[in-house]
Design an enzyme around this catalytic site. Structure first.
Site, PDB file in Angstrom:
ATOM      1  N   HIS A 134      -8.955  22.508  13.634  1.00  0.00           N
ATOM      2  CA  HIS A 134      -8.150  21.213  13.631  1.00  0.00           C
ATOM      3  C   HIS A 134      -9.586  19.791  12.243  1.00  0.00           C
ATOM      4  CE1 HIS A 134      -7.115  16.643  13.013  1.00  0.00           C
ATOM      5  NE2 HIS A 134      -8.291  15.822  14.097  1.00  0.00           N
ATOM      6  N   PHE A 135     -11.243  19.738  12.881  1.00  0.00           N
ATOM      7  CA  PHE A 135     -11.512  19.339  12.353  1.00  0.00           C
ATOM      8  C   PHE A 135     -12.242  19.779  10.557  1.00  0.00           C
ATOM      9  CE2 PHE A 135     -14.592  20.066  15.903  1.00  0.00           C
ATOM     10  CZ  PHE A 135     -15.615  20.988  15.287  1.00  0.00           C
ATOM     11  N   HIS A 136     -11.971  21.309  10.469  1.00  0.00           N
ATOM     12  CA  HIS A 136     -12.558  21.793   8.990  1.00  0.00           C
ATOM     13  C   HIS A 136     -11.793  21.542   8.788  1.00  0.00           C
ATOM     14  CE1 HIS A 136     -15.583  24.044  11.703  1.00  0.00           C
ATOM     15  NE2 HIS A 136     -15.971  23.899  10.828  1.00  0.00           N
ATOM     16  N   TYR A 167     -13.848   7.953  10.698  1.00  0.00           N
ATOM     17  CA  TYR A 167     -12.927   7.410   9.221  1.00  0.00           C
ATOM     18  C   TYR A 167     -13.799   6.668   8.342  1.00  0.00           C
ATOM     19  CZ  TYR A 167      -8.370   7.555  11.326  1.00  0.00           C
ATOM     20  OH  TYR A 167      -7.545   8.048  11.699  1.00  0.00           O
ATOM     21  N   HIS A 192     -15.338   8.384  16.904  1.00  0.00           N
ATOM     22  CA  HIS A 192     -13.704   8.857  16.109  1.00  0.00           C
ATOM     23  C   HIS A 192     -14.004   7.378  15.239  1.00  0.00           C
ATOM     24  CE1 HIS A 192      -9.852   9.669  15.332  1.00  0.00           C
ATOM     25  NE2 HIS A 192      -9.795   8.200  14.601  1.00  0.00           N
ATOM     26  N   ARG A 198     -14.299  26.966  22.206  1.00  0.00           N
ATOM     27  CA  ARG A 198     -15.456  26.591  20.660  1.00  0.00           C
ATOM     28  C   ARG A 198     -16.327  26.672  21.344  1.00  0.00           C
ATOM     29  NH1 ARG A 198     -14.920  20.098  20.254  1.00  0.00           N
ATOM     30  NH2 ARG A 198     -16.459  20.594  18.510  1.00  0.00           N
ATOM     31  N   ARG A 199     -17.449  26.556  20.809  1.00  0.00           N
ATOM     32  CA  ARG A 199     -19.065  26.504  20.684  1.00  0.00           C
ATOM     33  C   ARG A 199     -19.120  27.472  21.674  1.00  0.00           C
ATOM     34  NH1 ARG A 199     -19.818  19.506  21.740  1.00  0.00           N
ATOM     35  NH2 ARG A 199     -20.279  19.402  19.684  1.00  0.00           N
TER      36      ARG A 199
HETATM   37  C1  HEM Z   1     -18.751  26.934   4.821  1.00  0.00           C
HETATM   38  C2  HEM Z   1     -18.469  27.071   5.618  1.00  0.00           C
HETATM   39  C3  HEM Z   1     -18.285  27.244   6.956  1.00  0.00           C
HETATM   40  C4  HEM Z   1     -18.135  27.710   7.436  1.00  0.00           C
HETATM   41  C5  HEM Z   1     -18.046  29.397   7.750  1.00  0.00           C
HETATM   42  C6  HEM Z   1     -17.950  27.291   9.286  1.00  0.00           C
HETATM   43  C7  HEM Z   1     -17.390  27.305  10.476  1.00  0.00           C
HETATM   44  C8  HEM Z   1     -17.342  27.122  11.371  1.00  0.00           C
HETATM   45  C9  HEM Z   1     -17.378  28.137  13.374  1.00  0.00           C
HETATM   46  C10 HEM Z   1     -17.092  29.046  13.502  1.00  0.00           C
HETATM   47  C11 HEM Z   1     -17.449  26.460  13.817  1.00  0.00           C
HETATM   48  C12 HEM Z   1     -17.009  26.848  15.436  1.00  0.00           C
HETATM   49  C13 HEM Z   1     -18.056  27.471  16.273  1.00  0.00           C
HETATM   50  C14 HEM Z   1     -18.213  27.269  17.137  1.00  0.00           C
HETATM   51  O1  HEM Z   1     -17.467  26.414  17.498  1.00  0.00           O
HETATM   52  O2  HEM Z   1     -19.199  27.722  18.391  1.00  0.00           O
HETATM   53  C15 HEM Z   1     -18.086  25.409  13.251  1.00  0.00           C
HETATM   54  C16 HEM Z   1     -17.985  24.152  13.625  1.00  0.00           C
HETATM   55  C17 HEM Z   1     -17.941  23.251  13.054  1.00  0.00           C
HETATM   56  N1  HEM Z   1     -17.541  22.507  11.719  1.00  0.00           N
HETATM   57 FE1  HEM Z   1     -18.297  24.182  10.499  1.00  0.00          FE
HETATM   58  N2  HEM Z   1     -17.853  25.453   8.825  1.00  0.00           N
HETATM   59  C18 HEM Z   1     -17.974  25.563   7.437  1.00  0.00           C
HETATM   60  C19 HEM Z   1     -17.880  24.282   6.823  1.00  0.00           C
HETATM   61  C20 HEM Z   1     -17.625  23.141   7.476  1.00  0.00           C
HETATM   62  C21 HEM Z   1     -17.899  21.839   6.986  1.00  0.00           C
HETATM   63  C22 HEM Z   1     -18.370  21.510   5.169  1.00  0.00           C
HETATM   64  C23 HEM Z   1     -17.870  20.607   7.750  1.00  0.00           C
HETATM   65  C24 HEM Z   1     -18.137  19.106   7.343  1.00  0.00           C
HETATM   66  C25 HEM Z   1     -18.624  18.807   6.534  1.00  0.00           C
HETATM   67  C26 HEM Z   1     -17.904  21.447   9.323  1.00  0.00           C
HETATM   68  C27 HEM Z   1     -18.506  20.619  10.347  1.00  0.00           C
HETATM   69  C28 HEM Z   1     -18.101  21.455  11.637  1.00  0.00           C
HETATM   70  C29 HEM Z   1     -18.361  20.947  12.800  1.00  0.00           C
HETATM   71  C30 HEM Z   1     -18.401  19.062  13.212  1.00  0.00           C
HETATM   72  C31 HEM Z   1     -18.002  21.792  13.923  1.00  0.00           C
HETATM   73  C32 HEM Z   1     -18.580  21.148  15.327  1.00  0.00           C
HETATM   74  C33 HEM Z   1     -20.057  21.668  15.674  1.00  0.00           C
HETATM   75  C34 HEM Z   1     -20.282  22.039  17.251  1.00  0.00           C
HETATM   76  O3  HEM Z   1     -19.211  21.946  18.075  1.00  0.00           O
HETATM   77  O4  HEM Z   1     -20.993  21.038  17.540  1.00  0.00           O
HETATM   78  N3  HEM Z   1     -18.386  22.866   8.778  1.00  0.00           N
HETATM   79  N4  HEM Z   1     -17.578  25.753  12.340  1.00  0.00           N
HETATM   80 CU   LIG Z   2     -11.220  11.208  17.353  1.00  0.00          CU
END
Ligand code: HEM
Ligand SMILES: [Cu+2]
Ligand SMILES: [Cu+2]
Lengths: 553, 158
Positions: free
Chosen positions: A372-374, A225, A221, A435-436
């Site tokens: 949320h985190f996007h 921040y 968490h 998710r995931r």
């Molecule tokens: C460039 C375009 C982006 C697309 C199309 C995208 C798409 C996605 C998708 C579809 C997931 C979910 C995958 C799943 O749960 O199976 C994901 C997970 C995630 N994304 Fe993105 N994302 C983008 C940019 C970003 C950016 C800029 C960040 C942060 C700086 C970010 C951080 C994350 C994180 C932390 C996860 C979680 C990974 C996990 O569950 O282990 N994403 N993203």
């Molecule tokens: Cu948190």
């Protein structure tokens, strides 16, 4: 001091340039992974990658974007703010050696991921086991960031000695708060990784799931921040000046930074609301702190809005909302920051839902959380950093932005795409889409209601991913081939960073006291879950690879 | 002018404090007053001797009261299909034989983590209109076959 040029900070700027380029490359690779996995999990899309590739690039997406892109950008930004605002040099040894370690560590962990031997996702929940290089790389990266962070505190102490009765300038205050939170967050994580995960990966040590999870989220968490405070610093300190105004309330801004220092860490159990083995009491205590740490975000919302209104009115805006029109929307460093700030508001709202632990089990581990985190790290932080890059590239490389037209449009396209993506995912999460997960259609067993939402999310994702691609292209093109500029680009970052309003020091500037209080809160909040975990007795389980192989008996 | 700005500032701070206190009050009341609870009970267990501690299957212990014991493993639930007739109260006891999993019954509020080494116990009161087939998914990444880990809950009403 703002006008003092690059020569005095040649070394710091060199490190900043390296950090910035590395950050952009990570953003490019991570973004490519993002769009690939998004399309792979969209209904009707051909399965063009294997499950193993999916989880490998998902690990890469999380690590490269949430950790490496953010951390390296923050280093470049911190270097700039601290040197220009305090007019003090940073320790070459700490900064140089720290940056080297951080890059080497990132590369080691990155190669472990890309080689397909670390498909454990960026949370690396035990007892899933990755290649040892993954954990070692992460540990080296963290140690590197400690050296870098130490350089900032050393510079601050040096400045304080020379200016014992001055208050801390606002930008510096934000950067110090960022790194204080990082120092609160990371030592226990490093301890757990070295005590449990490295031995697990090397020789199959058995570990306790609840214990390692609690250590992870102790870090997880405050990590958010670490991303958000620099963005907030930008909103308080740079945005108003871009608009030609000043921050509405300096005191409120400083109070917000202090509240971040106090309450960003004793809240990690809010990621463990549906973990068996942790009592409702521990969960409730962490909920209370989570609501406390929501306060600085709400203060920020008010303060930044008021700041923008003042600036808009000073520029001649009239009427209830007329001031909005006069703001410099064509300046991408401004529009990106404001759009990111608006998105942050929505992220805060869904965050309060996550934090309310009797509704958390509706959304836990669904794509609601991805939505949320996007909004938060993916936009509030990332889009702000993109806006800041439009100032930092000219300031650090002496070149203007390659295409102003692309830069002008890019933040708006991101904003629109992200709104569609995130709204669809929040809704899909309420319907239970996990998710995931590679292919969430479950061979036709998934409810039909999921399909339109996932298609909409794919559409939104394509839109903001193209904005991201344009950003990276424009940033790299500027660095390599942007028109060269004479000493002072407009707007000039060094002038924007400089804090002219520094008054006498007050209680809010006594960082060591706030830090002690923060530690006390952490000990209090974590004594409860750790007492529960250790008094029940650990329950050790052997490691398993993502393929399902068990290495010990 | 400065006075007015300050008043606004204090008003906002007061609003924030009141709002968050109300939210917290509702949460506290729901847990203490209404008995809503996130999962909290778990006992430790030995993953190597799981059979001695949990027997996967469904037992009706009283009319409409079920005990459902589940073992999660890469990549299936055991049992993978659960049939309940006119359930009023369902006590799940779940553990994992290998890594972390997430037990989610889509369309209900059953959603919690499953850990190796711990047996979680959760009580669910199905709403009286819950009927038919529900998809059970694993919502925590558990290795390369994670997407294949799903099952079915069938509720029969008569
Ligand atoms: C460039 C375009 C982006 C697309 C199309 C995208 C798409 C996605 C998708 C579809 C997931 C979910 C995958 C799943 O749960 O199976 C994901 C997970 C995630 N994304 Fe993105 N994302 C983008 C940019 C970003 C950016 C800029 C960040 C942060 C700086 C970010 C951080 C994350 C994180 C932390 C996860 C979680 C990974 C996990 O569950 O282990 N994403 N993203
Ligand atoms: Cu948190
Ligand atoms: Cu799973």
């Amino acid at each position: 001091m703002a006008s003092e040029g690059g020569a005095r900070f040649a070394f710091e700027d060199k490190i900043s340039r390296a950090a910035l380029v590395f950050a952009f490359l990570m953003l490019a690779v991570g973004g490519l992974f993002g769009i690939t996995q998004l399309l792979a999990r969209t209904p009707y899309a051909p399965q063009f990658i294997s499950a193993k590739t999916y989880y490998t690039i998902l690990t890469g997406h999380g690590v490269f974007l949430a950790i490496v892109w953010t951390a390296f950008f923050i280093v470049a930004f911190s270097n700039y703010v601290i040197t220009r605002e305090l007019g003090v040099n940073l320790s070459r040894t700490l900064l140089g050696f720290g940056a080297l370690l951080a890059i080497v560590g990132s590369l080691i962990a990155g190669l472990a991921i890309l080689s397909g031997k670390a498909a454990v996702l960026y949370t690396f929940y035990a007892p899933l086991k990755a290649h040892p290089a993954f954990y070692l790389g992460a540990a080296i990266l963290i140690i590197g960031t400690w050296l870098i962070g130490a350089a900032y505190f050393k510079a601050y102490l040096q400045w304080k000695k020379a200016n014992p009765s001055k208050e801390i300038p606002l930008g510096t205050m934000g950067i110090l708060a960022t790194w204080i939170v990082w120092f609160e967050a990371t030592p226990p994580l490093a301890f757990m990784v070295l005590k449990d995960l490295v031995p697990m990966a090397l020789w199959g040590k058995s570990v306790d799931v609840l214990e390692t999870r609690t250590y992870f989220w102790y870090f997880g968490h405050p990590l958010v921040y670490f991303w958000i405070i620099p963005a907030v610093t930008y909103w308080y300190h740079i945005l108003p000046k871009l608009a030609g105004g000043r921050v509405f309330s300096r005191t409120m801004a400083k109070v917000a930074f202090i509240l971040f220092i106090l309450a960003s860490t004793p809240v990690g159990v809010h990621h463990q609301f549906v973990d068996p083995g942790i009592s409702n009491i521990a969960k409730f205590v962490h909920t209370v702190f989570t609501f406390i740490v929501a306060t600085p975000s709400l203060l920020t919302a008010f303060n930044v809005l008021a700041t923008l209104e003042i600036a808009g009115r000073m520029r001649g805006g009239k009427g209830f909302l007329g001031w909005l029109k006069t703001l410099p929307w064509r300046e991408p460093a401004f529009s990106a920051g404001v759009l990111a700030f608006i998105i942050f508001g929505f992220g805060g709202i869904s965050g309060v839902v996550n934090a309310s632990y009797i509704v958390n089990y509706i959304v836990h581990n669904t794509v609601w959380v991805v939505g949320h985190f996007h909004l938060t790290v993916g936009t509030a932080a990332t889009l702000t950093f993109m806006g800041a890059s439009y100032l930092m590239i000219p300031a650090l490389f002496g070149r203007s932005i390659y295409s102003q037209a692309l830069a002008r449009a890019q933040p708006f396209v991101w904003f629109i795409g992200m709104s569609i993506f995130s709204f669809s995912l929040h809704t899909a999460g309420l319907l239970g889409v996990p998710r995931r997960t590679y292919n969430v259609m479950y061979a036709g067993n998934a409810p039909d209601a999921w399909i339109p939402l996932l298609l909409a999310a794919a559409l939104g994702g394509i839109v903001f991913a193209s904005s991201g691609a344009v950003f990276v292209f424009n940033a790299l093109a500027s660095i390599l081939a942007g028109p060269r500029i004479n000493p002072h680009p407009k707007p000039n970052l060094a002038e924007l960073v400089d804090d002219e309003e520094v008054g006498p020091a007050g209680a809010l500037d006594r960082l060591s006291i706030w830090l002690l209080l923060a530690l006390a809160l952490i000990v209090f909040a974590y004594a409860i879950p750790f007492y529960e975990i250790y008094s029940t007795g650990l329950s050790l389980v052997p490691p398993v690879t993502p393929e399902g192989l068990r290495l010990t008996g | 002018m400065a006075g007015k700005a300050e008043k606004l500032e204090y008003a906002w701070i007061a609003l924030v404090v009141v709002m968050l206190t109300i939210f917290l009050g509702i949460l506290g009341y729901a847990v203490i007053g209404e008995g809503y609870s996130a999962p909290e009970d778990a006992v430790t267990c030995n993953v190597k001797k799981l059979e001695e501690q949990i027997t996967p299957g469904v037992k009706e212990v009283a009319p409409g009261v079920y005990e459902v014991d589940i073992v999660a493993r890469m990549w299936a639930w055991q049992p993978n299909e659960i049939v309940l007739e006119n359930p009023k109260k369902v006590i799940f006891r779940i553990t994992s034989a290998d890594v972390q999993h997430g037990f989610e019954i889509v369309g209900t509020n059953v959603n919690f983590m499953v850990f190796p080494g711990y047996i979680a116990e959760i009580t669910w009161y199905p709403p009286s209109d819950a009927e038919g087939e529900f998809l059970i998914v694993c919502n925590e990444y558990c290795g390369l076959g994670h997407q294949n880990m799903y099952g079915k809950l069938i509720i029969i009403r008569s």
